[in-house]
Design a protein around this motif. Structure first.
Motif, PDB file in Angstrom:
ATOM      1  N   ASP A  94       0.846  -1.197   0.000  1.00 43.91           N
ATOM      2  CA  ASP A  94       0.000   0.000   0.000  1.00 43.91           C
ATOM      3  C   ASP A  94       0.884   1.250   0.000  1.00 43.91           C
ATOM      4  O   ASP A  94       1.943   1.273   0.640  1.00 43.91           O
ATOM      5  CB  ASP A  94      -0.894   0.034   1.241  1.00 43.91           C
ATOM      6  N   HIS A  95       0.426   2.274  -0.695  1.00 45.87           N
ATOM      7  CA  HIS A  95       1.058   3.607  -0.681  1.00 45.87           C
ATOM      8  C   HIS A  95       2.531   3.584  -1.115  1.00 45.87           C
ATOM      9  O   HIS A  95       3.367   4.260  -0.542  1.00 45.87           O
ATOM     10  CB  HIS A  95       0.935   4.245   0.705  1.00 45.87           C
ATOM     11  N   SER A  96       2.851   2.815  -2.147  1.00 53.29           N
ATOM     12  CA  SER A  96       4.229   2.666  -2.613  1.00 53.29           C
ATOM     13  C   SER A  96       4.681   3.723  -3.618  1.00 53.29           C
ATOM     14  O   SER A  96       5.881   3.953  -3.757  1.00 53.29           O
ATOM     15  CB  SER A  96       4.414   1.291  -3.278  1.00 53.29           C
ATOM     16  N   PHE A  97       3.737   4.348  -4.338  1.00 51.58           N
ATOM     17  CA  PHE A  97       4.123   5.192  -5.473  1.00 51.58           C
ATOM     18  C   PHE A  97       3.572   6.613  -5.359  1.00 51.58           C
ATOM     19  O   PHE A  97       2.443   6.821  -4.918  1.00 51.58           O
ATOM     20  CB  PHE A  97       3.642   4.554  -6.789  1.00 51.58           C
ATOM     21  N   ASP A  98       4.393   7.561  -5.818  1.00 51.22           N
ATOM     22  CA  ASP A  98       3.978   8.964  -5.857  1.00 51.22           C
ATOM     23  C   ASP A  98       3.052   9.221  -7.040  1.00 51.22           C
ATOM     24  O   ASP A  98       2.177  10.085  -6.974  1.00 51.22           O
ATOM     25  CB  ASP A  98       5.206   9.875  -5.981  1.00 51.22           C
ATOM     26  N   THR A  99       3.271   8.492  -8.123  1.00 47.45           N
ATOM     27  CA  THR A  99       2.484   8.658  -9.345  1.00 47.45           C
ATOM     28  C   THR A  99       2.195   7.288  -9.935  1.00 47.45           C
ATOM     29  O   THR A  99       3.086   6.434  -9.978  1.00 47.45           O
ATOM     30  CB  THR A  99       3.255   9.488 -10.401  1.00 47.45           C
ATOM     31  N   VAL A 100       0.968   7.103 -10.411  1.00 46.35           N
ATOM     32  CA  VAL A 100       0.619   5.903 -11.174  1.00 46.35           C
ATOM     33  C   VAL A 100       0.154   6.374 -12.544  1.00 46.35           C
ATOM     34  O   VAL A 100      -0.708   7.257 -12.650  1.00 46.35           O
ATOM     35  CB  VAL A 100      -0.474   5.062 -10.487  1.00 46.35           C
ATOM     36  N   VAL A 101       0.721   5.791 -13.590  1.00 50.33           N
ATOM     37  CA  VAL A 101       0.439   6.174 -14.975  1.00 50.33           C
ATOM     38  C   VAL A 101      -0.176   4.980 -15.704  1.00 50.33           C
ATOM     39  O   VAL A 101       0.281   3.851 -15.559  1.00 50.33           O
ATOM     40  CB  VAL A 101       1.733   6.605 -15.702  1.00 50.33           C
ATOM     41  N   GLY A 102      -1.193   5.257 -16.509  1.00 49.28           N
ATOM     42  CA  GLY A 102      -1.767   4.260 -17.403  1.00 49.28           C
ATOM     43  C   GLY A 102      -2.167   4.935 -18.693  1.00 49.28           C
ATOM     44  O   GLY A 102      -2.867   5.940 -18.668  1.00 49.28           O
ATOM     45  N   THR A 103      -1.707   4.411 -19.815  1.00 48.03           N
ATOM     46  CA  THR A 103      -2.073   5.012 -21.100  1.00 48.03           C
ATOM     47  C   THR A 103      -2.647   3.939 -22.017  1.00 48.03           C
ATOM     48  O   THR A 103      -1.992   2.932 -22.300  1.00 48.03           O
ATOM     49  CB  THR A 103      -0.880   5.726 -21.784  1.00 48.03           C
ATOM     50  N   LEU A 104      -3.871   4.166 -22.425  1.00 44.98           N
ATOM     51  CA  LEU A 104      -4.592   3.277 -23.330  1.00 44.98           C
ATOM     52  C   LEU A 104      -4.519   1.835 -22.830  1.00 44.98           C
ATOM     53  O   LEU A 104      -4.212   0.903 -23.580  1.00 44.98           O
ATOM     54  CB  LEU A 104      -4.065   3.404 -24.768  1.00 44.98           C
ATOM     55  N   VAL A 105      -4.841   1.668 -21.543  1.00 49.04           N
ATOM     56  CA  VAL A 105      -4.739   0.350 -20.925  1.00 49.04           C
ATOM     57  C   VAL A 105      -6.019  -0.078 -20.222  1.00 49.04           C
ATOM     58  O   VAL A 105      -6.367  -1.251 -20.239  1.00 49.04           O
ATOM     59  CB  VAL A 105      -3.526   0.293 -19.955  1.00 49.04           C
ATOM     60  N   LEU A 106      -6.753   0.828 -19.601  1.00 48.56           N
ATOM     61  CA  LEU A 106      -7.955   0.429 -18.868  1.00 48.56           C
ATOM     62  C   LEU A 106      -9.011  -0.176 -19.786  1.00 48.56           C
ATOM     63  O   LEU A 106      -9.846  -0.951 -19.337  1.00 48.56           O
ATOM     64  CB  LEU A 106      -8.539   1.604 -18.080  1.00 48.56           C
ATOM     65  N   CYS A 107      -8.960   0.129 -21.056  1.00 47.11           N
ATOM     66  CA  CYS A 107      -9.913  -0.431 -22.012  1.00 47.11           C
ATOM     67  C   CYS A 107      -9.722  -1.927 -22.225  1.00 47.11           C
ATOM     68  O   CYS A 107     -10.648  -2.622 -22.622  1.00 47.11           O
ATOM     69  CB  CYS A 107      -9.813   0.304 -23.347  1.00 47.11           C
ATOM     70  N   THR A 108      -8.517  -2.438 -21.962  1.00 45.50           N
ATOM     71  CA  THR A 108      -8.245  -3.855 -22.225  1.00 45.50           C
ATOM     72  C   THR A 108      -8.266  -4.724 -20.972  1.00 45.50           C
ATOM     73  O   THR A 108      -8.282  -5.944 -21.078  1.00 45.50           O
ATOM     74  CB  THR A 108      -6.869  -4.051 -22.897  1.00 45.50           C
ATOM     75  N   ILE A 109      -8.246  -4.121 -19.822  1.00 45.25           N
ATOM     76  CA  ILE A 109      -8.197  -4.883 -18.575  1.00 45.25           C
ATOM     77  C   ILE A 109      -9.552  -5.545 -18.340  1.00 45.25           C
ATOM     78  O   ILE A 109     -10.586  -4.875 -18.363  1.00 45.25           O
ATOM     79  CB  ILE A 109      -7.811  -3.956 -17.402  1.00 45.25           C
TER      80      ILE A 109
END
Length: 185
Positions: free
Chosen positions: A81-96
């Motif tokens: 939990d709470h490991s990252f300052d920023t989480v990035v996702g590009t053109l990915v939620l559509c395929t999950i």
């Protein structure tokens, strides 16, 4: 997608990823197309597809920033939990397959003061265009690695109690960039 990548997406990706700070998690890194845009950060990138992950390894090696590519998927992130300052996702939620589970995991590993940066395509708000997306999605999913043309990503983010700081629409309002964070309690 190559014409869109070279003419439109490159600027969208660059602007979005320029906002990444600190320890960064990129979900679904694909071919590593975002790696050249990172500056002054440390990136952990996950990618479930072995063919795409191999391309990510190659681009990570060429990147200016340290990028560690690992096997993984956004629905079960192997981080505390709470490991990252920023989480990035590009053109990915559509395929999950389970985007709600992925959004919950993204929220879990993002620090309370962290930022979530997304670039996605969405179901069009125009009812006719939305219906066309609905009709094409079953065929599109089979041809494009499970991609849902009609996923309502903004609704999914809001139902998971993320605070949307900024939404920008691109390319005929089919693509969006989102800056979000956990709602402060």
């Amino acid at each position: 997608m190559k014409p869109l990548e070279t003419k439109r997406f490159i600027d969208i990706r660059s602007e979005l990823i320029n906002k990444a700070k600190g320890e960064v998690l990129e979900i679904g890194s694909g071919t590593g197309i975002n790696f050249s845009f990172y500056k002054d950060v440390s990136v952990t990138a996950i990618e479930p597809n072995p063919v795409l992950r191999k391309a990510s390894y190659e681009r990570a090696y060429e990147a200016k920033m340290p990028i560690h590519v690992i096997e993984g998927n956004a629905e079960q992130l192997p981080f505390a939990d709470h490991s990252f300052d920023t989480v990035v996702g590009t053109l990915v939620l559509c395929t999950i397959p389970n985007p709600v589970k992925a959004i919950r995991e993204i929220s879990r590993v993002c620090k309370p003061t962290g930022t979530i940066l997304l670039f996605e395509h969405i179901r069009h708000e125009n009812s006719l265009l939305g219906k066309i997306q609905d009709l094409l999605t079953p065929i599109w999913k089979r041809a494009c690695d499970g991609c849902h043309l009609n996923r309502d990503t903004i609704h999914l983010l809001r139902q998971e109690e993320l605070e949307i700081i900024d939404i920008k629409k691109h390319v005929g309002n089919i693509f969006i960039t989102v800056e979000a964070r956990k709602k402060q309690k």
